[in-house]
Design a protein around this motif. Structure first.
Motif, mmCIF file in Angstrom:
data_model
loop_
_atom_site.group_PDB
_atom_site.id
_atom_site.type_symbol
_atom_site.label_atom_id
_atom_site.label_comp_id
_atom_site.label_asym_id
_atom_site.label_seq_id
_atom_site.Cartn_x
_atom_site.Cartn_y
_atom_site.Cartn_z
ATOM 1 N N ALA A 62 -31.541 17.839 -21.587
ATOM 2 C CA ALA A 62 -32.398 16.798 -22.162
ATOM 3 C C ALA A 62 -31.643 15.522 -22.513
ATOM 4 N N ALA A 63 -30.346 15.633 -22.734
ATOM 5 C CA ALA A 63 -29.583 14.510 -23.292
ATOM 6 C C ALA A 63 -29.724 13.221 -22.487
ATOM 7 N N ARG A 64 -29.647 13.308 -21.168
ATOM 8 C CA ARG A 64 -29.691 12.101 -20.341
ATOM 9 C C ARG A 64 -31.091 11.478 -20.314
ATOM 10 N N GLN A 65 -32.092 12.236 -20.765
ATOM 11 C CA GLN A 65 -33.463 11.720 -20.773
ATOM 12 C C GLN A 65 -33.867 11.157 -22.137
ATOM 13 N N ILE A 66 -32.932 11.190 -23.078
ATOM 14 C CA ILE A 66 -33.161 10.614 -24.406
ATOM 15 C C ILE A 66 -32.115 9.519 -24.574
ATOM 16 N N GLY A 67 -32.553 8.300 -24.477
ATOM 17 C CA GLY A 67 -31.626 7.180 -24.345
ATOM 18 C C GLY A 67 -30.617 6.993 -25.454
#
Length: 402
Positions: free
Chosen positions: A118-123
């Protein structure tokens, strides 16, 4: 002590997800999201203990039940690894809209794999910490190895995980098939902390090796020593939280504490300066000591430290206790520990400028004393310097500073 607040938000499948927001005393220095393990809940000991311990160190933590688990709505059978990742994104949206953007993700077991995905999809994410995380989502299949054939043939089957029965559908297996994290973690644009126990019998330490080797710097590894996979021992959870908080301060903290104000040279002096982190939050310096002062949340503060009248009560209590000990030492009185409780109140109906402040003082000694001894203790208590200062009144001279 952190403050726990019940909240909820809409998950990836449109269901209401139940959550708790652990808030620190004082202004939060960062916001984080905690993702629990497969088929667990936000209330599993590892999740609750680590979240609260992080809050004690200034990090507000949102822990929630994934769709279909715990107190959240929805059917677990309709979920999969992808929906868990999407639930995390929805959790980040909630924090961003209602509080402040999350900059730290913490995930336990399969939740660790989910926060990496998820990290890369939460700016705004600047740091990711995993606890006993697998290097691929497919690792979770070990929980229902004996049911895979039935799931493949019938489309679903009931499986027992941790003493609970869940329905697993074929779409869950299809979703995790071949889902490795090596490439994802290699492209992670955030600092990574991999925490793992070398004695973990559920997710082997080799998973941590894969994640750590694949990741780019900055990356760190924390050995959880003798901890089990669920971090069942409280000290193991608190140890992990202490290290995560110290590590996150470098990467994920959005507010930095200002330098402490310069202390006055005069003995018995103090300096208090606002930190700018809350409505009333301030930093106090007295000699070589510094601490925070604030007002309670009920009057608009963040409860980041004692309020002024609590400090005044503490001054009277401290002076009383120290004075009694000095007297006991001077008289070679082998007396047990003294303690002093002070409660401040204003007389009801008193006008602002009237001398209507009352300090209720209770003195205790950790041993039985006779009446003569108590009479002397009360006499000496009334002679402590702060008592006399409060009793006789003071002169306050105020001037403009340089």
């Amino acid at each position: 002590m952190a403050k726990s607040k019940k909240v909820s938000f809409t998950g990836a499948l449109g269901e209401t997800l139940d959550a708790r927001l652990e808030l620190p005393l004082g202004p939060p220095r960062a916001y984080a999201i905690f993702a629990h393990c497969f088929s667990c809940s936000k209330n599993i000991l590892a999740a609750s203990r680590i979240s609260r311990a992080l809050a004690e160190r200034g990090i507000a933590v949102l822990r929630f039940d994934f769709t279909g688990l715990g107190a959240s709505q929805g059917d677990f059978a309709n979920t999969n690894f992808t929906s868990n990742v999407q639930d995390l994104i929805k959790a980040a949206d909630f924090l961003r809209d209602e509080y402040a953007p999350a900059t730290l993700l913490v995930g336990h077991s399969l939740g660790g794999a989910a926060v990496i995905a998820a990290a890369r999809q939460i700016g705004e994410i600047e740091a990711v910490a995993t606890l006993g995380a697998p290097a691929d989502a497919e690792h979770v299949k070990r929980h229902f190895t004996g049911k895979i054939e039935e799931i493949e043939e019938k489309g679903e089957a009931e499986v027992n995980v941790g003493g609970q029965t869940f329905r697993i559908r074929k779409q869950f297996l299809d979703d995790i098939a071949g889902r490795t994290l090596d490439d994802i973690v290699a492209g992670l644009d955030a600092a990574l902390l991999v925490a793992h126990s070398p004695r973990d019998e559920v997710v082997g330490i080799d998973n941590a090796t894969r994640l750590f080797v694949a990741a780019r710097h900055p990356k760190s590894f924390l050995s959880l020593d003798d901890a089990d996979h669920l971090l069942s021992e409280e000290e193991d959870a608190r140890h992990a939280a202490r290290v995560i908080a110290a590590w996150a301060e470098r990467y994920a903290f959005t507010t930095r504490l200002p330098d402490a104000p310069k202390a006055p040279r005069e003995t018995g002096s103090a300096m208090v300066k606002e930190t700018g982190l809350g409505r009333y939050h301030s930093q106090a310096v007295a000699g070589p000591h510094h601490f925070f002062v604030d007002e309670p949340r009920g009057v608009g503060g963040d409860d980041g430290g004692p309020n002024p009248y609590e400090l005044l009560s503490a001054a009277l209590a401290a002076c009383t206790t120290i004075t009694l000990r000095m007297y006991a030492n001077h008289k070679d009185w082998d007396c047990a520990a003294f303690s002093t409780e002070v409660i401040h109140e204003r007389e009801k109906g008193a006008k602002p400028n009237e001398g209507a402040d009352i300090f209720h003082r209770v003195i205790r000694v950790d041993e039985e004393l006779d009446e003569a001894q108590w009479e002397k203790i009360l006499e000496i208590a009334n002679k402590c310097p702060v008592h006399r200062t409060l009793e006789r009144g003071t002169t306050i001279k105020t001037c403009k500073g340089d």
